[in-house]
Design a protein around this motif. Structure first.
Motif, PDB file in Angstrom:
ATOM      1  N   TYR B  25       0.852  -1.178   0.000  1.00 13.66           N
ATOM      2  CA  TYR B  25       0.000   0.000   0.000  1.00 13.66           C
ATOM      3  C   TYR B  25       0.891   1.232   0.000  1.00 13.66           C
ATOM      4  CZ  TYR B  25       1.036  -0.483   4.965  1.00 13.66           C
ATOM      5  OH  TYR B  25       1.675  -0.630   6.167  1.00 13.66           O
ATOM      6  N   LYS B  26       0.278   2.392  -0.247  1.00 13.30           N
ATOM      7  CA  LYS B  26       1.112   3.568  -0.490  1.00 13.30           C
ATOM      8  C   LYS B  26       1.098   4.595   0.631  1.00 13.30           C
ATOM      9  CE  LYS B  26       0.590   3.018  -5.449  1.00 13.30           C
ATOM     10  NZ  LYS B  26      -0.003   3.538  -6.694  1.00 13.30           N
ATOM     11  N   LEU B  32      -5.224  -2.878   8.575  1.00 14.57           N
ATOM     12  CA  LEU B  32      -5.340  -3.566   7.299  1.00 14.57           C
ATOM     13  C   LEU B  32      -6.246  -4.765   7.537  1.00 14.57           C
ATOM     14  CD1 LEU B  32      -3.677  -2.980   4.584  1.00 14.57           C
ATOM     15  CD2 LEU B  32      -2.604  -5.167   5.081  1.00 14.57           C
ATOM     16  N   GLN B  33      -7.166  -4.995   6.618  1.00 16.50           N
ATOM     17  CA  GLN B  33      -8.079  -6.118   6.777  1.00 16.50           C
ATOM     18  C   GLN B  33      -7.926  -7.052   5.581  1.00 16.50           C
ATOM     19  OE1 GLN B  33     -11.963  -5.148   8.449  1.00 16.50           O
ATOM     20  NE2 GLN B  33     -11.378  -2.987   8.589  1.00 16.50           N
ATOM     21  N   TRP B  34      -7.990  -8.333   5.864  1.00 15.91           N
ATOM     22  CA  TRP B  34      -7.934  -9.352   4.816  1.00 15.91           C
ATOM     23  C   TRP B  34      -9.302 -10.031   4.699  1.00 15.91           C
ATOM     24  CZ3 TRP B  34      -4.090 -10.666   1.379  1.00 15.91           C
ATOM     25  CH2 TRP B  34      -2.828 -10.084   1.588  1.00 15.91           C
ATOM     26  N   TYR B  35      -9.696 -10.263   3.442  1.00 15.35           N
ATOM     27  CA  TYR B  35     -10.993 -10.874   3.160  1.00 15.35           C
ATOM     28  C   TYR B  35     -10.817 -12.018   2.171  1.00 15.35           C
ATOM     29  CZ  TYR B  35     -13.257  -6.776   5.212  1.00 15.35           C
ATOM     30  OH  TYR B  35     -13.671  -5.790   6.074  1.00 15.35           O
ATOM     31  N   ALA B  90      -7.343  -4.856   2.324  1.00 15.38           N
ATOM     32  CA  ALA B  90      -7.976  -3.548   2.255  1.00 15.38           C
ATOM     33  C   ALA B  90      -7.467  -2.700   3.406  1.00 15.38           C
ATOM     34  CB  ALA B  90      -9.494  -3.677   2.321  1.00 15.38           C
ATOM     35  N   ARG B  91      -7.034  -1.502   3.093  1.00 19.10           N
ATOM     36  CA  ARG B  91      -6.632  -0.576   4.158  1.00 19.10           C
ATOM     37  C   ARG B  91      -7.822   0.321   4.465  1.00 19.10           C
ATOM     38  NH1 ARG B  91      -5.504   4.658   3.047  1.00 19.10           N
ATOM     39  NH2 ARG B  91      -5.284   5.281   0.868  1.00 19.10           N
ATOM     40  N   LEU B  98     -13.086   1.243   3.252  1.00 22.22           N
ATOM     41  CA  LEU B  98     -12.052   0.301   2.849  1.00 22.22           C
ATOM     42  C   LEU B  98     -11.572   0.611   1.443  1.00 22.22           C
ATOM     43  CD1 LEU B  98     -13.548  -3.039   4.158  1.00 22.22           C
ATOM     44  CD2 LEU B  98     -11.604  -1.777   5.095  1.00 22.22           C
ATOM     45  N   ILE B  99     -10.274   0.565   1.267  1.00 17.77           N
ATOM     46  CA  ILE B  99      -9.673   0.754  -0.047  1.00 17.77           C
ATOM     47  C   ILE B  99      -8.989  -0.551  -0.398  1.00 17.77           C
ATOM     48  CG2 ILE B  99      -8.036   2.088  -1.404  1.00 17.77           C
ATOM     49  CD1 ILE B  99      -8.815   4.094   1.287  1.00 17.77           C
ATOM     50  N   PHE B 100      -9.485  -1.186  -1.445  1.00 16.52           N
ATOM     51  CA  PHE B 100      -9.098  -2.547  -1.763  1.00 16.52           C
ATOM     52  C   PHE B 100      -7.980  -2.629  -2.780  1.00 16.52           C
ATOM     53  CE2 PHE B 100     -12.120  -5.333   0.273  1.00 16.52           C
ATOM     54  CZ  PHE B 100     -13.136  -4.469   0.624  1.00 16.52           C
TER      55      PHE B 100
END
Lengths: 112, 110
Positions: B25-26, B32-35, B90-91, B98-100
């Motif tokens: 990520y930038k 941070l979430q993982w799906y 996703a942050r 959420l930004i995926f």
């Protein structure tokens, strides 16, 4: 268990129709979101709401509106459906600024 | 908008092997979430890792976070055919948006 329920899994609508996608969460969450997901474009945020009657545009709000009259319900409205709105729509909810976001099962919308 | 990148885009392994997916990520993050997403279904939440955490476990899942490198990884150990799915990081932005990333498609072959 956490529950985000989207009322329709599959819909087929005609161009120009008004379409309502309903989402209900049972966790008393402040924040609710609508995303659409398209191959090659990933998940994109359409609108979100951080409180009853409050709404904010996401990245792709054009052609959509939303309604949040009650805390548990967030509706996505396509005023005049077009074929380029054929997509998978995902509703989500969460609490606060940093907590887990939960998603519904998704609604597949086809506009013909 | 997609502001993260997952690597690899697709991964194909045999049952019993481990699967590692990476996410970069930038900008700075709160968490941070993982799906996981099975084909045609909604997103299932796997793990949330906060910016002050370096590693979290949940069953066969292990997530690491390196904020200095702006990267995270998801490790699935002893994979099963049922793990076949797309995996997204996703942050979290303002208002918990959420930004995926684009996701990794994992195929586990029996």
């Amino acid at each position: 268990d956490v529950k985000v329920t989207q009322s329709s899994r599959y819909l087929v609508k005609r161009t120009g129709e008004k379409v309502f996608l309903e989402c209900v969460q049972d966790m008393d969450h402040e924040n609710m979101f609508w995303y659409r997901q398209d191959p090659g474009l990933g998940l994109r945020l359409i609108y979100f709401s951080y409180d009853v009657k409050m709404k904010e545009k996401g990245d792709i709000p054009e052609g959509y509106s939303v309604s949040r009259e009650k805390k548990e319900r967030f509706s996505l409205i396509l005023e005049s459906a077009s074929t380029n709105q054929t997509s998978m729509y995902l509703c989500a909810s969460g609490q606060g600024q940093t907590d887990t976001i939960y998603f519904g099962e998704g609604s597949w919308l086809t506009v013909v | 908008s997609q502001q993260g990148e997952e690597d690899p885009q697709a991964l194909s392994i045999q049952e019993g092997e481990n699967a590692t997916m990476n996410c970069s990520y930038k900008t700075s993050i709160n968490n941070l979430q993982w799906y996981r997403q099975n084909s045609g279904r909604g997103l299932v939440h796997l793990i949330l890792i906060r910016s002050n955490e370096r590693e979290k476990h949940s069953g066969r899942l292990r997530v690491t976070l390196d904020t200095s490198k702006k990267s995270s990884s998801l490790l699935i150990t002893a994979s099963r055919a049922a793990d076949t799915a797309s995996y997204f990081c996703a942050r979290t932005g303002g208002y918990n948006k959420l930004i995926f990333g684009a996701g990794t498609r994992l195929a586990v072959h029996p």
